[in-house]
Design a protein around this motif. Structure first.
Motif, PDB file in Angstrom:
ATOM      1  N   LEU A   1       0.831  -1.212   0.000  1.00 59.41           N
ATOM      2  CA  LEU A   1       0.000   0.000   0.000  1.00 59.41           C
ATOM      3  C   LEU A   1       0.864   1.260   0.000  1.00 59.41           C
ATOM      4  CD1 LEU A   1      -2.706  -1.235   2.547  1.00 59.41           C
ATOM      5  CD2 LEU A   1      -3.148  -0.644   0.152  1.00 59.41           C
ATOM      6  N   VAL A   2       1.981   1.210   0.742  1.00 57.67           N
ATOM      7  CA  VAL A   2       2.887   2.369   0.755  1.00 57.67           C
ATOM      8  C   VAL A   2       3.589   2.484  -0.602  1.00 57.67           C
ATOM      9  CG1 VAL A   2       4.928   3.406   1.841  1.00 57.67           C
ATOM     10  CG2 VAL A   2       3.196   2.293   3.264  1.00 57.67           C
ATOM     11  N   ASP A   3       4.070   1.338  -1.101  1.00 61.27           N
ATOM     12  CA  ASP A   3       4.766   1.370  -2.393  1.00 61.27           C
ATOM     13  C   ASP A   3       3.862   1.916  -3.497  1.00 61.27           C
ATOM     14  OD1 ASP A   3       7.092   0.414  -1.339  1.00 61.27           O
ATOM     15  OD2 ASP A   3       6.673  -1.684  -1.791  1.00 61.27           O
ATOM     16  N   GLU A   4       2.574   1.601  -3.397  1.00 59.69           N
ATOM     17  CA  GLU A   4       1.618   2.064  -4.421  1.00 59.69           C
ATOM     18  C   GLU A   4       1.133   3.487  -4.142  1.00 59.69           C
ATOM     19  OE1 GLU A   4       0.725   0.404  -7.181  1.00 59.69           O
ATOM     20  OE2 GLU A   4       2.109  -1.191  -6.602  1.00 59.69           O
ATOM     21  N   ASN A   5       1.717   4.090  -3.086  1.00 66.61           N
ATOM     22  CA  ASN A   5       1.343   5.462  -2.716  1.00 66.61           C
ATOM     23  C   ASN A   5      -0.119   5.616  -2.294  1.00 66.61           C
ATOM     24  OD1 ASN A   5       3.205   7.435  -2.456  1.00 66.61           O
ATOM     25  ND2 ASN A   5       3.630   7.445  -4.673  1.00 66.61           N
ATOM     26  N   LEU A   6      -0.730   4.540  -1.852  1.00 66.74           N
ATOM     27  CA  LEU A   6      -2.118   4.628  -1.409  1.00 66.74           C
ATOM     28  C   LEU A   6      -2.198   5.126   0.024  1.00 66.74           C
ATOM     29  CD1 LEU A   6      -3.595   1.453  -3.089  1.00 66.74           C
ATOM     30  CD2 LEU A   6      -4.365   3.795  -3.422  1.00 66.74           C
ATOM     31  N   ILE A   7      -1.155   4.845   0.787  1.00 67.52           N
ATOM     32  CA  ILE A   7      -1.123   5.370   2.160  1.00 67.52           C
ATOM     33  C   ILE A   7       0.271   5.914   2.465  1.00 67.52           C
ATOM     34  CG2 ILE A   7      -2.972   3.938   3.149  1.00 67.52           C
ATOM     35  CD1 ILE A   7      -0.825   2.017   4.183  1.00 67.52           C
ATOM     36  N   ASN A   8       0.279   6.964   3.268  1.00 73.55           N
ATOM     37  CA  ASN A   8       1.555   7.525   3.703  1.00 73.55           C
ATOM     38  C   ASN A   8       1.663   7.580   5.209  1.00 73.55           C
ATOM     39  OD1 ASN A   8       3.085   8.103   1.414  1.00 73.55           O
ATOM     40  ND2 ASN A   8       1.616   9.730   0.900  1.00 73.55           N
ATOM     41  N   THR A   9       0.509   7.620   5.873  1.00 73.26           N
ATOM     42  CA  THR A   9       0.511   7.708   7.334  1.00 73.26           C
ATOM     43  C   THR A   9      -0.583   6.770   7.852  1.00 73.26           C
ATOM     44  OG1 THR A   9      -1.246   9.329   7.603  1.00 73.26           O
ATOM     45  CG2 THR A   9       0.948  10.199   7.103  1.00 73.26           C
ATOM     46  N   PRO A  10      -0.573   6.486   9.166  1.00 76.52           N
ATOM     47  CA  PRO A  10      -1.634   5.632   9.716  1.00 76.52           C
ATOM     48  C   PRO A  10      -3.023   6.219   9.444  1.00 76.52           C
ATOM     49  CG  PRO A  10       0.129   5.872  11.313  1.00 76.52           C
ATOM     50  CD  PRO A  10       0.458   6.787  10.180  1.00 76.52           C
ATOM     51  N   ALA A  11      -3.138   7.546   9.405  1.00 75.30           N
ATOM     52  CA  ALA A  11      -4.467   8.151   9.197  1.00 75.30           C
ATOM     53  C   ALA A  11      -5.013   7.806   7.810  1.00 75.30           C
ATOM     54  CB  ALA A  11      -4.376   9.660   9.384  1.00 75.30           C
ATOM     55  N   ASP A  12      -4.095   7.616   6.838  1.00 76.06           N
ATOM     56  CA  ASP A  12      -4.536   7.294   5.471  1.00 76.06           C
ATOM     57  C   ASP A  12      -5.219   5.937   5.387  1.00 76.06           C
ATOM     58  OD1 ASP A  12      -3.413   9.652   4.697  1.00 76.06           O
ATOM     59  OD2 ASP A  12      -1.563   8.748   3.922  1.00 76.06           O
TER      60      ASP A  12
ATOM     61  N   ASN B   1       9.841  15.955  21.764  1.00 72.43           N
ATOM     62  CA  ASN B   1      10.310  16.096  20.375  1.00 72.43           C
ATOM     63  C   ASN B   1       9.288  15.579  19.372  1.00 72.43           C
ATOM     64  OD1 ASN B   1      12.631  17.269  21.175  1.00 72.43           O
ATOM     65  ND2 ASN B   1      13.893  15.414  21.027  1.00 72.43           N
ATOM     66  N   PHE B   2       8.625  14.494  19.732  1.00 74.21           N
ATOM     67  CA  PHE B   2       7.630  13.916  18.822  1.00 74.21           C
ATOM     68  C   PHE B   2       6.530  14.943  18.544  1.00 74.21           C
ATOM     69  CE2 PHE B   2       3.714  11.688  17.829  1.00 74.21           C
ATOM     70  CZ  PHE B   2       4.111  10.726  16.918  1.00 74.21           C
ATOM     71  N   PHE B   3       6.031  15.581  19.610  1.00 79.24           N
ATOM     72  CA  PHE B   3       4.915  16.513  19.417  1.00 79.24           C
ATOM     73  C   PHE B   3       5.360  17.878  18.883  1.00 79.24           C
ATOM     74  CE2 PHE B   3       2.829  13.499  22.433  1.00 79.24           C
ATOM     75  CZ  PHE B   3       1.814  13.098  21.571  1.00 79.24           C
ATOM     76  N   LYS B   4       6.683  18.034  18.735  1.00 79.10           N
ATOM     77  CA  LYS B   4       7.180  19.286  18.143  1.00 79.10           C
ATOM     78  C   LYS B   4       7.148  19.211  16.624  1.00 79.10           C
ATOM     79  CE  LYS B   4      10.670  21.231  21.169  1.00 79.10           C
ATOM     80  NZ  LYS B   4      12.096  21.006  21.388  1.00 79.10           N
ATOM     81  N   GLU B   5       7.237  17.987  16.100  1.00 69.04           N
ATOM     82  CA  GLU B   5       7.345  17.818  14.647  1.00 69.04           C
ATOM     83  C   GLU B   5       5.997  18.068  13.977  1.00 69.04           C
ATOM     84  OE1 GLU B   5       9.903  17.141  12.804  1.00 69.04           O
ATOM     85  OE2 GLU B   5      11.420  16.494  14.249  1.00 69.04           O
ATOM     86  N   SER B   6       5.980  18.957  12.973  1.00 66.54           N
ATOM     87  CA  SER B   6       4.690  19.291  12.366  1.00 66.54           C
ATOM     88  C   SER B   6       4.069  18.091  11.649  1.00 66.54           C
ATOM     89  CB  SER B   6       4.859  20.468  11.411  1.00 66.54           C
ATOM     90  OG  SER B   6       5.805  20.106  10.449  1.00 66.54           O
ATOM     91  N   HIS B   7       4.927  17.218  11.043  1.00 69.65           N
ATOM     92  CA  HIS B   7       4.320  16.085  10.339  1.00 69.65           C
ATOM     93  C   HIS B   7       3.679  15.109  11.330  1.00 69.65           C
ATOM     94  CE1 HIS B   7       8.676  14.972  10.648  1.00 69.65           C
ATOM     95  NE2 HIS B   7       8.161  13.855  11.108  1.00 69.65           N
ATOM     96  N   ASN B   8       4.258  15.002  12.548  1.00 70.18           N
ATOM     97  CA  ASN B   8       3.629  14.143  13.560  1.00 70.18           C
ATOM     98  C   ASN B   8       2.309  14.761  14.018  1.00 70.18           C
ATOM     99  OD1 ASN B   8       5.685  12.289  13.512  1.00 70.18           O
ATOM    100  ND2 ASN B   8       6.828  13.261  15.175  1.00 70.18           N
ATOM    101  N   LEU B   9       2.328  16.089  14.218  1.00 64.06           N
ATOM    102  CA  LEU B   9       1.106  16.766  14.685  1.00 64.06           C
ATOM    103  C   LEU B   9      -0.019  16.604  13.670  1.00 64.06           C
ATOM    104  CD1 LEU B   9       2.512  20.032  16.294  1.00 64.06           C
ATOM    105  CD2 LEU B   9       1.601  18.004  17.432  1.00 64.06           C
ATOM    106  N   ALA B  10       0.342  16.664  12.402  1.00 61.11           N
ATOM    107  CA  ALA B  10      -0.687  16.523  11.358  1.00 61.11           C
ATOM    108  C   ALA B  10      -1.316  15.133  11.432  1.00 61.11           C
ATOM    109  CB  ALA B  10      -0.057  16.757   9.988  1.00 61.11           C
ATOM    110  N   VAL B  11      -0.475  14.101  11.628  1.00 63.86           N
ATOM    111  CA  VAL B  11      -1.005  12.731  11.705  1.00 63.86           C
ATOM    112  C   VAL B  11      -1.861  12.578  12.960  1.00 63.86           C
ATOM    113  CG1 VAL B  11      -0.375  10.289  11.912  1.00 63.86           C
ATOM    114  CG2 VAL B  11       0.942  11.780  10.419  1.00 63.86           C
ATOM    115  N   VAL B  12      -1.351  13.109  14.092  1.00 70.30           N
ATOM    116  CA  VAL B  12      -2.088  12.972  15.355  1.00 70.30           C
ATOM    117  C   VAL B  12      -3.451  13.645  15.230  1.00 70.30           C
ATOM    118  CG1 VAL B  12      -2.127  13.639  17.796  1.00 70.30           C
ATOM    119  CG2 VAL B  12      -0.033  12.722  16.784  1.00 70.30           C
ATOM    120  N   SER B  13      -3.474  14.842  14.647  1.00 69.72           N
ATOM    121  CA  SER B  13      -4.768  15.530  14.604  1.00 69.72           C
ATOM    122  C   SER B  13      -5.716  14.850  13.610  1.00 69.72           C
ATOM    123  CB  SER B  13      -4.570  17.034  14.384  1.00 69.72           C
ATOM    124  OG  SER B  13      -4.904  17.379  13.100  1.00 69.72           O
ATOM    125  N   ALA B  14      -5.168  14.283  12.524  1.00 67.46           N
ATOM    126  CA  ALA B  14      -6.034  13.540  11.599  1.00 67.46           C
ATOM    127  C   ALA B  14      -6.618  12.308  12.292  1.00 67.46           C
ATOM    128  CB  ALA B  14      -5.237  13.131  10.363  1.00 67.46           C
TER     129      ALA B  14
END
Ligand code: 5U1
Length: 691
Positions: free
Chosen positions: A483-494, A583-596
């Motif tokens: 699924l990742v290789d096919e670009n169907l998902i990038n994060t757990p929220a996907d 540090n985890f909650f400082k990263e914007s890409h982590n915050l985006a996944v958490v909020s999704a």
């Protein structure tokens, strides 16, 4: 076509090579206590030699290693001539070989009765002979070459379970002279401790408990032996008789029982330990069950064993069967499948894990070890490679014990070819090509790209859906990778955006499994805060830490807002983990996944606690203005942790308004509605009261 004389020449060459190799391994094992190859490799060479000698008896020489037991005694100790030879054991490795051994017994004994078997675990230690004269321990010797051993009396005296004087228990008397034979061994805990200490001091560790026991017994300073916590189990007798009649050796006969098992019990009654796992079996058919039972117990036993020893119990039958060159015909070692084997490192590849750790993995020539075929072994990090001194192309000893993952134990440097290659660590991430870095004080090299790295993305999603996190049935590792290789998902929220069609187009996924996976994903949306936190895959936040965080802060918002110091008040959370969380909650890409995910998943907002732990339960707070002593979110988290609800707007239901500097309309409204207004100092005092 090779003629007869050239094939004989080749055979002689092969035999001479085997002699030389086995003699070298014998010296390393028996004299230096430092084997370079696993027992399985040694056993294989010895069998090859014995088979060749059986098919070509004219080449069986008196100096063949097949005719000899163990190694030469060390010069450092005085030598002891054994009054009766100390023998070794032949081995069998399978049910068929065991049955062939039984058939040989039956053929030689020609008895109508069942052959009673005394069954014992085969301890991985060092054979010794203890000589008691008039009940006093006067001499202890190693086996050496079977006829002459080393005098290790002073060292043996330091072993607590070996009595210096025999006891005559329950009327059991002892003859003038009795030689008790058995195994000195090092319990697993002592072995592990000894090796840990050696590692700390930068000294060489022992390859196995057998070598550790042997090395400890061969100390010239017995104070060192005394510290090594060795133990002993008796498994037989040597000379037994009167001092004055030693040559005949007959006067001890009145003492001796006609059963090997009973003799062991007699030895025990004299005060010497006997292995508690020894059993008397009515017939050879019961051996398989005994073997299996001991194999199942193996990991749990406090000492290392490598098989079972099976002995004809009846002494008259033993005497009838007699001996061959190095071993009795009435006993055999039925060995467990090897836990250590020799194989080749064909290559070393680098894997990127969930946290970006770049782990070298050895690709091995597939080898059957510890009951499974192994083709990979992790090398952990650069320090481990340096410790092993490993190169690509090396022959290595691989170990797999119980359920433990396979490990490279050592390199057989003698077998290294000229084409062996150094292992070079990558300069960039082998998956995403980003920068790699080693944090100060850490041995691990990491990819710095976080969730931008495809490998880390895959691992993060696998972790999110793993059993202990959201347990998403039907979402296996291979499917995540696709699924990742096919670009169907990038994060757990996907995952939650996937459709049945997306899934059913993947390999080995039909309509039904796609439907089931969608249902499983739906089901996983309802979770707990602890699982949600664990599923995020924050470094070093395992299941227990995640549960502690949830129980302490009650809400995701509070955990996200918690300061470095506040986090450290949670049980099990130290500086490193607190830093990882911040540090985890400082990263914007982590915050985006958490909020999704927060928008998709649900869990009880506040975990039920008893009233004492929730002193502000049902109390509604509103925060306004600038708080100087703590951030607004920190104040909110602290209030929530005490059970309070923190709302964004003032109403008649509000119980308290905390008014910081420059409070505006909320303060006016609260005053109008008669809501209690607290200053920041009041709030600090309130929190202090309950913390
Ligand atoms: N348990 C046990 N180990 N072991 C080793 N019994 C036993 N017996 C041995 C050896 C060498 O030899 C006798 C059979 C002579």
């Amino acid at each position: 076509m090779p003629n007869a004389s050239s094939s004989l020449n080749a055979l002689q060459k092969q035999l001479s090579k085997l002699h030389q190799q086995i003699n070298q391994y014998n010296h390393q094992y028996y004299v230096l206590d430092q084997p370079s190859v696993p027992d399985a490799e040694y056993d294989r060479l010895m069998r090859e030699l014995i088979n060749l000698e059986q098919t070509h008896p004219q080449f069986k020489t008196l100096d063949s290693p097949s005719q000899k037991v163990g190694g030469q005694p060390l010069k450092a100790f005085t030598q002891v001539a054994h009054q009766l030879p100390m023998l070794s054991l032949d081995n069998v490795f399978s049910r068929d070989e065991w049955q062939a051994f039984v058939k040989r017994l039956q053929d030689r004994l020609v008895t109508e009765h069942d052959i009673v078997i005394c069954a014992e675990p085969k301890l991985d230690g060092l054979a010794v002979s203890l000589r008691y004269e008039q009940g006093i321990l006067v001499q202890a010797a190693t086996r050496g070459d079977g006829s002459t051993g080393e005098n290790i009396t002073t060292n043996i005296r330091t072993i607590k379970c070996i009595p210096l004087k025999l006891i005559g228990e329950n009327g059991v008397d002892y003859p003038d002279v009795i030689e008790v034979r058995g195994e000195v061994f090092m319990p697993k805990t002592s072995f592990n401790k000894l090796n840990e200490q050696a590692k700390k001091k930068g000294e060489k560790s022992f390859a196995n408990p057998r070598n550790a026991a042997a090395g400890s017994l061969r100390q010239l300073d017995s104070k060192i032996t005394a510290k090594r916590n060795l133990a002993f189990y008796a498994y037989g007798l040597g000379y037994v008789g009167d001092l004055s009649e030693e040559d005949s050796g007959l006067s001890g006969q009145h003492f001796l029982k006609a059963s090997h098992y009973q003799r062991l019990c007699q030895i025990k009654a004299l005060g010497l330990p006997m292995c508690p796992e020894v059993r008397l079996l009515e017939n050879p058919q019961q051996v398989e069950a005994f073997y299996q039972d001991i194999l199942n117990k193996r990991e749990a036993l406090s000492y290392e064993i490598d098989g079972t020893v099976l002995k004809v119990d009846n002494i008259a039958q033993q005497e009838k069967l007699g001996f061959v060159a190095r071993a009795p015909r009435w006993a055999i070692a039925y060995k467990f499948p090897a836990q250590e084997e020799l194989t080749l490192v064909e290559d070393v590849e680098f894997q990127v894990g969930r946290t970006g750790a770049i782990t070298p993995v050895a690709r091995l020539k597939p080898i059957f070890v510890g009951g499974v075929t192994v083709s990979n072994a992790t090398l952990h990090n650069q320090d481990e490679i340096e410790r092993l001194g490993l190169k690509i192309g090396d022959s290595v000893v691989i170990r797999r014990a119980g359920d433990v993952i396979p490990q490279i134990v050592s390199v057989v440097v003698d077998k290294r070819g000229d084409d062996a290659k150094d292992i070079v660590f990558p300069k960039t991430c082998p998956v995403c090509n980003s920068k790699v870095a080693k944090a100060e004080g850490e041995a691990v090299l990491r990819c710095t790209a976080g969730l931008f790295c495809q490998a880390q993305r895959k691992e993060a999603i696998k972790h999110f859906s793993s059993r202990k996190a959201h347990d998403i049935d039907g979402l296996g590792d291979k499917l995540v990778e696709q699924l990742v290789d096919e670009n169907l998902i990038n994060t757990p929220a996907d995952l939650f955006k996937l459709t049945e069609i997306d899934i059913s187009t993947m390999e080995r996924m039909g309509k039904k499994s796609a439907k089931n996976l969608i249902a499983a994903l739906e089901h996983s949306k309802k979770t707990t805060l602890a699982k949600f936190i664990y599923g995020l895959g924050i470094r070093e936040v395992g299941e227990a830490t995640a549960a502690n965080l949830a129980n302490h802060f009650f809400t995701l918002t509070a955990i996200q807002a918690a300061s470095f110091d506040a986090l450290q008040t949670v049980s099990d959370v130290g500086e490193v983990v607190a830093k990882n969380i911040v540090n985890f909650f400082k990263e914007s890409h982590n915050l985006a996944v958490v909020s999704a995910l927060d928008a998709i998943m649900t869990w009880p907002d506040i975990i039920e606690k008893n009233a004492d732990e929730q002193p502000l339960a049902e109390q509604i707070f509103v925060l306004t203005g600038t708080l100087n002593q703590m951030g607004r979110s920190e104040a909110k988290a602290a209030l929530q942790s005490l059970g309070a609800k923190v709302s964004g707007s003032v109403s008649a239901k509000t119980h308290f308004l905390v008014a910081g500097d420059k409070s505006g309309s909320k303060l006016t409204k609260a005053q109008d509605l008669g809501v209690t207004v607290l200053t920041e100092d009041d709030l600090v005092a309130l929190l202090a009261k309950y913390s």
